[in-house]
Write a protein that holds these residues in place. Structure first.
Motif, PDB file in Angstrom:
ATOM      1  N   GLU A 182      41.238 -11.509  19.627  1.00  0.00           N
ATOM      2  CA  GLU A 182      41.263 -10.681  18.695  1.00  0.00           C
ATOM      3  C   GLU A 182      40.768  -9.435  19.185  1.00  0.00           C
ATOM      4  O   GLU A 182      40.324  -9.237  19.942  1.00  0.00           O
TER       5      GLU A 182
ATOM      6  N   GLU B 107      37.416  -7.061  12.818  1.00  0.00           N
ATOM      7  CA  GLU B 107      38.831  -7.812  13.175  1.00  0.00           C
ATOM      8  C   GLU B 107      40.018  -7.012  12.719  1.00  0.00           C
ATOM      9  O   GLU B 107      40.582  -7.073  11.689  1.00  0.00           O
TER      10      GLU B 107
ATOM     11  N   HIS C  62      44.960 -10.085  15.857  1.00  0.00           N
ATOM     12  CA  HIS C  62      44.665 -11.147  16.373  1.00  0.00           C
ATOM     13  C   HIS C  62      45.918 -11.924  16.937  1.00  0.00           C
ATOM     14  O   HIS C  62      46.961 -11.538  16.352  1.00  0.00           O
TER      15      HIS C  62
HETATM   16 MG    MG Z   1      42.090 -13.956  12.883  1.00  0.00          MG
END
Ligand code: MG
Ligand code: ATP
Length: 596
Positions: free
Chosen positions: A212, A433, A436
């Protein structure tokens, strides 16, 4: 663009429902408006920011040979049933919006596109000679999040770039994965973001790599653990570490002790003079399996350690060979409704008898027993006696009938020693985040029977990777990382406009003339320029310029008669008085070189 034509509505006050700075500033600056919970309109200024981010992403994706495409947002249930995800995504806490069409056929609104793209790839890619292929798209995704919050950070309709790659073998997947990693780093740095790449949870399939990209910010929902030497960085969901050393029990004498009102590790230890690392803590949980079965689980942890629920969920799916949808502590009420005898909560031991489950109405009638290695490593310990208000002191695993299966279930914490070097201590930071990347392996191609013919002439499922970037979340994360008390301070590359020309007094002809001239010359130089031509007080215009965060501001005021202006840099708020021609030359130099 002229501010008078921009439909700009800024707010002086902090909106009541916005908790974090970036959310407040985007609302106040007229970038977004909430339509309903977790659903936002991107206003023209915001759309320019999003378009700039999209262009950077497109350039970097195209540069590594990915092909842009656009897939439907309405997905037939049947595709998701074939991958085995329909139930988990639509029932209970599932996040997929779903509906029925006029013929009564079920459809879902795409939260992600593995099912659709894998099916397409299976149809179109027949031979290893066509591989590898990477496809990407930028579009709205829909997720009925349990807790939509913080504006664009966790919304229910949001813009994502998602890419999927198809390969003939694992080594080739790794090559694309590494190219993506580099492309992602370029994307985030071009967007002016500081990010940390962390090891991420890969779910139950395990083994496959997953990373991530986190924008570090106190408002982040994720906890990331890093070592000071920069070698280790992981999401806490995934992080591993060495636990602190356990304090050995001084005596091996085995006794059963009355422990009234000592139901927590804390009260037990303080009353009995024990250290939590001498105690085995037993958690009873209920796992909901994809096929609807309910599995009681008994987890043993060392008393000073915490459970990592993501690790537990993955371990359970692996143990049971079926997807576990969720796992939660069993409550006394649930026991009553199962019609089974009450359990001695607060005094449970790892050897709690399966007989307690024998008459359960809808649960599997055997515990699945797991223990963290820090618990199975203890030779001599304290644990509940499975009778109310009694604990066993100085017991061991053979007295309890043997060790449960040992799996890593503990939460790594700041202060723990690192696995790669035990002199390194984990530190914690919060992160948002924004991207990813994930080696999926053959999970979806197997389930959806997406096969190609390999170089030996036999059929096999594709190796796959998937790679996401939250475009709308990234835009807000940039604000979280770049703002001050006066407002937003956009990184140049993603700012809606690069320069704003403010006319201090619109009634003053020389000012108006000079501003118009600068505005057209900047535009002619290819610079995205905004002209604040509103008939407002100068102070109001300056405040708005600070709030909306345009990187450069030229103020045309009284000195217009001398062809002099003020040049203000938003990020440092540095102000310089200089001839208009020089301001123009400097901006063309600065923005032309860095950005175009
Ligand atoms: Mg994710
Ligand atoms: P999270 O753990 O934050 O829920 P996720 O792991 O479910 O995210 P992915 O499926 O990996 O998300 O989606 C790819 C990217 O899309 C994420 O890295 C994130 O930037 C973005 N994203 C995911 N969910 C949302 C949301 N509800 N609102 C805005 N952006 C989101």
């Amino acid at each position: 663009m002229r501010v008078s034509r921009l439909m700009l509505v800024t707010l002086r006050d902090v909106p009541a429902d916005a908790e974090i700075a970036s959310h407040q500033l985007l609302l106040r600056g007229g970038y977004i408006r909430r339509v309903t919970s977790g659903i936002y309109a991107y206003l023209p200024l915001m759309w320019r920011v999003l378009s700039k981010i999209k262009s950077i992403v497109q350039e970097e994706m195209n540069a590594i040979g990915a092909l842009e495409t656009l897939l439907p947002q309405l997905h037939p249930a049947e595709l998701w049933q074939r991958s085995g995800r329909w139930q988990g995504y639509t029932a209970g806490e599932g996040i997929m919006f779903n509906l029925e069409d006029r013929q009564g056929r079920e459809l879902g609104l795409g939260p992600t596109h593995e099912e659709v793209i894998t099916t397409l790839a299976g149809d179109l890619l027949r031979s290893y000679r066509q591989l590898p292929v990477t496809l990407y798209q930028i579009q709205s995704k829909f997720r009925d999040e349990i807790r939509p919050r913080f504006g664009l950070m966790r919304s229910r309709e949001f813009i994502m770039k998602d890419a999927y790659s198809f390969h003939a073998n694992e080594a080739d997947l790794t090559t694309t994965y590494k190219a993506m990693d580099k492309a992602y780093k370029r994307i985030f740095s071009r967007c002016g973001l500081e990010t940390v790449a962390v090891d991420a949870d890969s779910g139950a399939i395990g083994g496959a790599a997953s990373q991530e990209f986190m924008v570090t910010a106190d408002a982040g929902e994720d906890l990331i653990l890093t070592s000071a030497d920069g070698i280790y960085a992981a999401n806490q969901e995934k992080a591993v570490s060495h636990p602190a050393k356990a304090t050995p029990l001084p005596s091996k004498e085995s006794i059963v002790l009355d422990t009234p009102n000592q139901k927590t590790i804390e009260t037990l230890c303080s009353t009995q003079g024990l250290h939590p690392s001498q105690v085995i803590k037993v958690l009873v949980m209920l796992a909901r399996i994809e096929d609807g079965e309910l599995q009681p689980v008994l987890v043993s942890l060392r008393g000073d350690q915490e459970l990592n629920e993501v690790k537990l969920l993955n371990a359970l799916s692996k143990e049971l060979g079926k997807m576990v949808l969720d796992v939660a502590p069993i409550t006394a009420d649930q026991i009553v409704s199962q019609g089974i005898e009450a359990w001695p909560f607060g005094a449970l031991g790892p050897d709690l008898d399966d007989a307690l489950l024998s008459s359960a109405k809808s649960w599997i009638t055997r515990f699945l027993r797991l223990a963290d290695p820090s618990a199975t490593a203890l030779e001599n310990f304290v644990c509940g006696a499975n009778r109310s208000d009694q604990h066993r002191i100085g017991t061991n695993w053979s007295k309890l009938g043997g060790k449960p299966k040992s799996v890593d279930l503990r939460k790594a914490q700041a202060g723990d020693c690192c696995i790669h070097d035990s002199s390194q201590i984990l530190e914690e930071q919060r992160g948002i985040e924004v991207g990813h990347i994930f080696q999926l392996g053959r999970k979806y191609s197997q389930a959806l029977e997406a096969h190609f013919t390999n170089d030996k002439g036999t059929q096999e499922p594709f190796w796959m990777g998937c790679y996401g970037i939250g475009i709308s979340r990234l835009a807000q994360a940039a604000v979280e990382q770049h703002h001050d008390e006066a407002g937003i301070s956009w990184p140049l590359a993603i700012a809606p406009f690069e320069v704003i020309v403010v006319v201090a007094n619109l009634q003053d002809e020389p000012q108006q003339k000079l501003a118009e001239q600068l505005y057209s010359e900047l535009q002619a130089a290819g610079i995205d320029t905004l002209l604040d031509d509103r008939n407002e007080r100068a102070g109001v215009k300056f405040k708005d310029a600070d709030l909306i965060g345009i990187p450069w501001r030229i103020v045309v005021g009284r000195d217009a008669t001398k062809a002099e202006v003020e040049l203000v840099k938003r990020s440092s708020r540095e102000v310089r008085k200089l001839p208009a021609t020089q301001a123009l030359a400097e901006l063309i130099e600065e923005i032309g070189v860095n950005n175009h």
